[in-house]
Each structure stands twice: as structure tokens, then as C-alpha cells.
Write an enzyme that holds these catalytic residues in place. Structure first.
Site, PDB file in Angstrom:
ATOM      1  N   TYR A  82     -14.402  -4.837   2.681  1.00  0.00           N
ATOM      2  CA  TYR A  82     -13.029  -5.273   2.377  1.00  0.00           C
ATOM      3  C   TYR A  82     -12.937  -6.756   2.741  1.00  0.00           C
ATOM      4  O   TYR A  82     -13.201  -7.141   3.883  1.00  0.00           O
ATOM      5  CB  TYR A  82     -11.987  -4.481   3.184  1.00  0.00           C
ATOM      6  N   LYS A 136      -6.348 -14.156  10.883  1.00  0.00           N
ATOM      7  CA  LYS A 136      -5.704 -13.247  11.835  1.00  0.00           C
ATOM      8  C   LYS A 136      -5.570 -13.827  13.251  1.00  0.00           C
ATOM      9  O   LYS A 136      -4.619 -14.537  13.538  1.00  0.00           O
ATOM     10  CB  LYS A 136      -6.462 -11.911  11.879  1.00  0.00           C
ATOM     11  N   ASP A 193     -17.485 -13.085   6.907  1.00  0.00           N
ATOM     12  CA  ASP A 193     -16.034 -12.957   6.886  1.00  0.00           C
ATOM     13  C   ASP A 193     -15.624 -12.405   8.249  1.00  0.00           C
ATOM     14  O   ASP A 193     -15.673 -11.197   8.490  1.00  0.00           O
ATOM     15  CB  ASP A 193     -15.623 -12.020   5.745  1.00  0.00           C
ATOM     16  N   TYR A 211       0.809  -1.230   0.000  1.00  0.00           N
ATOM     17  CA  TYR A 211       0.000   0.000   0.000  1.00  0.00           C
ATOM     18  C   TYR A 211       0.841   1.279   0.000  1.00  0.00           C
ATOM     19  O   TYR A 211       0.415   2.286   0.552  1.00  0.00           O
ATOM     20  CB  TYR A 211      -0.947   0.034   1.225  1.00  0.00           C
TER      21      TYR A 211
HETATM   22  C1  LIG Z   1     -12.419  -8.780   6.890  1.00  0.00           C
HETATM   23  C2  LIG Z   1     -11.147  -9.211   6.219  1.00  0.00           C
HETATM   24  N1  LIG Z   1     -11.186 -10.239   5.357  1.00  0.00           N
HETATM   25  C3  LIG Z   1     -10.060 -10.689   4.760  1.00  0.00           C
HETATM   26  C4  LIG Z   1      -8.852 -10.100   4.983  1.00  0.00           C
HETATM   27  C5  LIG Z   1      -7.632 -10.597   4.280  1.00  0.00           C
HETATM   28  O1  LIG Z   1      -6.820 -11.321   5.133  1.00  0.00           O
HETATM   29  P1  LIG Z   1      -5.288 -11.562   4.766  1.00  0.00           P
HETATM   30  O2  LIG Z   1      -4.610 -10.230   4.861  1.00  0.00           O
HETATM   31  O3  LIG Z   1      -4.821 -12.550   5.794  1.00  0.00           O
HETATM   32  O4  LIG Z   1      -5.252 -12.113   3.381  1.00  0.00           O
HETATM   33  C6  LIG Z   1      -8.768  -9.018   5.886  1.00  0.00           C
HETATM   34  C7  LIG Z   1      -7.485  -8.365   6.155  1.00  0.00           C
HETATM   35  O5  LIG Z   1      -7.397  -7.312   6.727  1.00  0.00           O
HETATM   36  C8  LIG Z   1      -9.945  -8.566   6.514  1.00  0.00           C
HETATM   37  O6  LIG Z   1      -9.942  -7.531   7.355  1.00  0.00           O
END
Ligand SMILES: Cc1ncc(COP(=O)(O)O)c(C=O)c1O
Length: 399
Positions: free
Chosen positions: A133, A250, A223, A6
Site C-alpha cells: 500500500y 505521517k 516508502d 473507505y
Molecule cells: C506506506 C504508506 N505510504 C503512503 C501512504 C499515503 O499517505 P497519505 O495518506 O498521507 O497520502 C500511507 C498511508 O497510510 C502509507 O501507509
């Protein structure tokens, strides 16, 4: 050289070089910093946790990795069982992958193929939220709604297979009415939209989404890569409203090794379980079920439960309210707090320019983006440390 995320590499500020980390603290060679963003929201137990480090070392003495194609092993089996035990309802079928983005890709592929396996090829569209996102891979970018991250998709013209709606029940009902026959799933970051600006919304929206998904036979995907394991003040939002597919990442591994899980319920799993080989889920990341990651995830969950983390998060939320609720500045548009997340949204992003350096001098690592100054602290943070995080934010506006 490293190509950083980024960043416009041409005029990127030199990143802080970390030489050690312990508890909530990051150490550069001349400063000790509270990590107020938990290394992109994953480091819930803090750094160098002795039990987590030991779990990795212990597993490494046996083997670090074997593939799950044609092989299996105890840490992966135990983690799948543990997730089955702690997740609500019949979210019992766990597909591992190496990152949150990939785990979301898997969820979206599951939803599409679920209908393909039934011979329904018309359900090609995904309903998602504005400001969503879900990662930076191509399909997650498509269902996401964040120009600042994903403007490259403009090259493809208008989206073909994703529809984004605001978190309003009227918009939700309208979208289902209009598109239900073409939708395979509705994907959301439940209650808290992270990278889209720490936007918080009400559970009633998700309850209505569940009803509409049931009514029209659309799969509901949560998600919870960012929200899972307590961030919203709920263990999982899935405890309140049950999705058909749940994505974790995470904090699943306490932030120690990249890993994620896509967990499906019975109905979704049954859609793949047949005598036809073409009904199999054709996906298999090399590092899925990595033994070090599974071992550290098991230990992370054990600590989360044993040390009553939900109580810690409630305390973080209460302190956040105490410290921020009465704080006002004409440049601030809104202050939002939910569980272990607090966000100060300003009208003009220029107001936050220079904050990172200011925070550094005050012993806090922060990474505001756009108009959002936020904290997603490790859950082990003490009251004093948390107050330091918020005092630093307030001092920025008061100087
Ligand atoms: C809600 C959400 N989904 C998916 C992701 C993507 O995860 P990764 O960075 O482990 O690929 C993130 C990353 O910040 C996220 O906040």
C-alpha cells in the site's frame, strides 16, 4: 455533508464525534478513549502537545504559508537541513509535498525521469510487493497491491507498468533476472507493510534487494511514510539498508499538519542536475514546504530526539510481547509484533465485527480492518494505558 473515507455511505455507522483530545486520549461528549491507532499512525507525541501547538502558533504569527516557487523561507530551509543531518548517508535532497501519497508519486516520477534524463526510455516498469500500500492516488494504486482499496483499477485491465512480488528472496531474484532491463525502481514499505495487513518481514530481503538494485542499476525506494520515525523499532529502516529515495510523512509532522518529504540521494539528484531545463523535476504542490508544517516538523523531531523516543518504542515492544505472546485463541491465525506495532490476525474477519463498539465501551478507540486487529499507539503512552489497549483486545476473545 462529509463523504467519509473507505465507507459505504448508505449503511455507514455514525462516526464518533470528537470534541477534544489530549495526550493519548480522544474525548467524545460521553467517553474518554485511548487512541490505539494514533490517528492513522501519525500522532506519535499524542494530542495537544504544548510545544507542538506553540510551534504552530509562533509561526502563524509570522506567516502560515508562502509557496516555494520563486520563494523560500527559514522553516523549510531548516527542515531540509535537519533531515539531511539525521538521515543516513547521502540522502540529502528533500522535496516537500502535502501528503504521503503525493510524496510517493514524486518518488516514482523521480525514478522514471532519472532514466528518461539519461535517454533510457525502456525503464518504464516498477517492481513492488504483493500486499503493498503506497497511497490512494492513481500511480500509487498501480504499484500497490490491495484489491480492497484499489479494485477500481480493474477497469484498466491487467497492470502494464507494475509487477508485484512476495517478500521472498527467491521471488526477488527471479523478478530481477526477468525484468531488470525494464525496471526503473523497486519500491517497498520496508520491514512492515501497514495497510496490506501489518505484515512483517526480515531485513535480509532488503539487503538482497539493495545488492540486486546495485547490480542492475535499479533505484531502490523506501516508502517510510508509516515506518519512519521509529514505528518498526528502528529510527528509519533506511538506517539499516540505504535506499536511493526515501519517503517520509505521517510522523514527520508529529501528525499535526499534513506534510511529507521525498528525499533523494546524490546519485538521483545528479540525474536531474544539468544544463538542460527539460531535466528539471516538474512537480510543485501548492502547499509544499508549508511554513506551519515545517515548523511543527522541526519541533516534532527535536522532541523525538530529546525525549529518547527510541527507548520508549523498545519499551512498547517489550510490553506488547509480554502481554500478547502467550495469548491464544482458536480464531487467531497469528500475532505479530514489531516496534510500536502489534497485530492480531484472525482467520475470519467476522470475528472482529462489533469490536470497535466493544473497545469504545472499554475506553479504547480501535479501527480493525479485514482480518486485522492492531495497535499503533502514540509513543508517549504509559504502561498502564498500553496494558488497557491489549486487555481490551484479549477481553473480546474471552467474553
Ligand atoms: C506506506 C504508506 N505510504 C503512503 C501512504 C499515503 O499517505 P497519505 O495518506 O498521507 O497520502 C500511507 C498511508 O497510510 C502509507 O501507509
Amino acid at each position: 455533508m462529509i463523504w467519509y473515507p473507505y465507507e459505504q455511505m448508505k449503511h455507514m455507522k455514525q462516526p464518533y464525534k470528537i470534541v477534544d483530545a489530549n495526550g493519548v486520549y480522544l474525548y467524545t461528549k460521553d467517553q474518554k478513549l485511548i487512541d490505539s491507532v494514533s490517528s492513522w499512525w501519525c500522532m506519535i507525541h499524542g494530542y495537544k502537545h504544548p510545544e507542538l501547538t506553540a510551534a504552530i502558533k509562533e509561526q502563524a504569527d509570522h506567516f502560515s504559508h508562502v509557496m516555494l516557487g520563486g520563494l523560500t523561507h527559514e522553516p523549510a530551509e531548516r527542515l531540509a537541513q535537519k533531515l539531511q543531518d539525521i538521515l543516513p548517508g547521502d540522502l540529502n535532497y528533500c522535496f516537500f509535498s502535502d501528503s504521503g501519497s503525493v510524496a510517493v508519486e514524486v518518488a516514482l516520477k523521480m525514478a522514471l525521469q532519472y532514466y528518461m534524463n539519461r535517454g533510457d526510455k525502456k525503464r518504464t516498469k516498477v517492481l513492488a510487493l504483493t500486499h503493498a500500500y503506497h497511497g490512494d492516488t492513481f500511480k500509487t494504486m498501480e504499484v500497490g497491491d490491495d484489491e480492497d482499496y484499489h479494485f477500481v483499477l480493474e477497469a484498466y485491465g491487467p497492470k502494464q507498468n507494475a509487477i508485484n512480488i512476495p517478500t521472498e528472496i527467491s521471488a526477488l531474484e527471479k523478478a530481477f533476472h526477468q525484468y531488470h532491463a525494464e525496471l526503473n525502481c523497486f519500491i517497498v514499505e520496508p520491514l512492515l507493510q501497514g495497510a496490506g495487513g501489518m505484515r512483517m518481514y526480515d531485513i535480509s530481503f532488503l539487503k538482497r534487494a539493495r545488492e540486486l538494485c546495485d547490480q542492475y542499476g535499479v533505484l531502490l525506494i523506501f516508502d517510510e511514510v508509516a515506518t519512519g520515525f521509529g514505528r518498526t523499532g528502528n529510527r528509519f529502516v533506511a538506517d539499516l539498508v540505504q535506499p536511493d529515495i526515501l519517503v517520509l510523512g505521517k510522523a514527520l509532522v508529529g501528525g499535526y499538519i499534513g506534510h511529507a518529504a521525498t528525499v533523494a540521494n546524490q546519485k538521483v539528484f545528479d540525474g536531474f542536475y544539468s544544463d538542460d531545463d527539460r531535466h528539471a523535476l516538474m512537480h510543485g504542490p501548492t502547499f509544499m514546504g508549508n511554513a506551519l508544517a515545517c515548523s511543527v516538523a522541526l519541533k516534532s523531531i527535536e522532541i523525538f530526539e530529546r525525549e529518547h523516543y527510541m527507548e520508549k518504542i523498545k519499551k512498547i515492544e517489550a510490553i506488547s510481547h509480554r502481554e500478547l505472546d502467550d495469548f491464544h485463541d482458536e480464531r487467531i491465525k497469528e500475532i505479530r509484533i514489531m516496534g510500536g506495532c502489534a497485530c492480531i490476525e484472525v482467520y475470519d474477519p467476522a470475528v472482529l465485527e462489533g469490536y470497535q463498539e466493544f473497545a469504545y465501551k472499554h475506553g479504547v478507540f480501535s479501527r480493525p480492518f479485514l482480518s486485522y486487529l492492531y495497535s499503533m499507539v502514540p509513543y508517549i503512552i504509559t504502561e498502564e494505558e498500553l496494558v488497557q489497549v491489549f486487555s481490551t483486545m484479549k477481553a473480546w476473545f474471552q467474553q
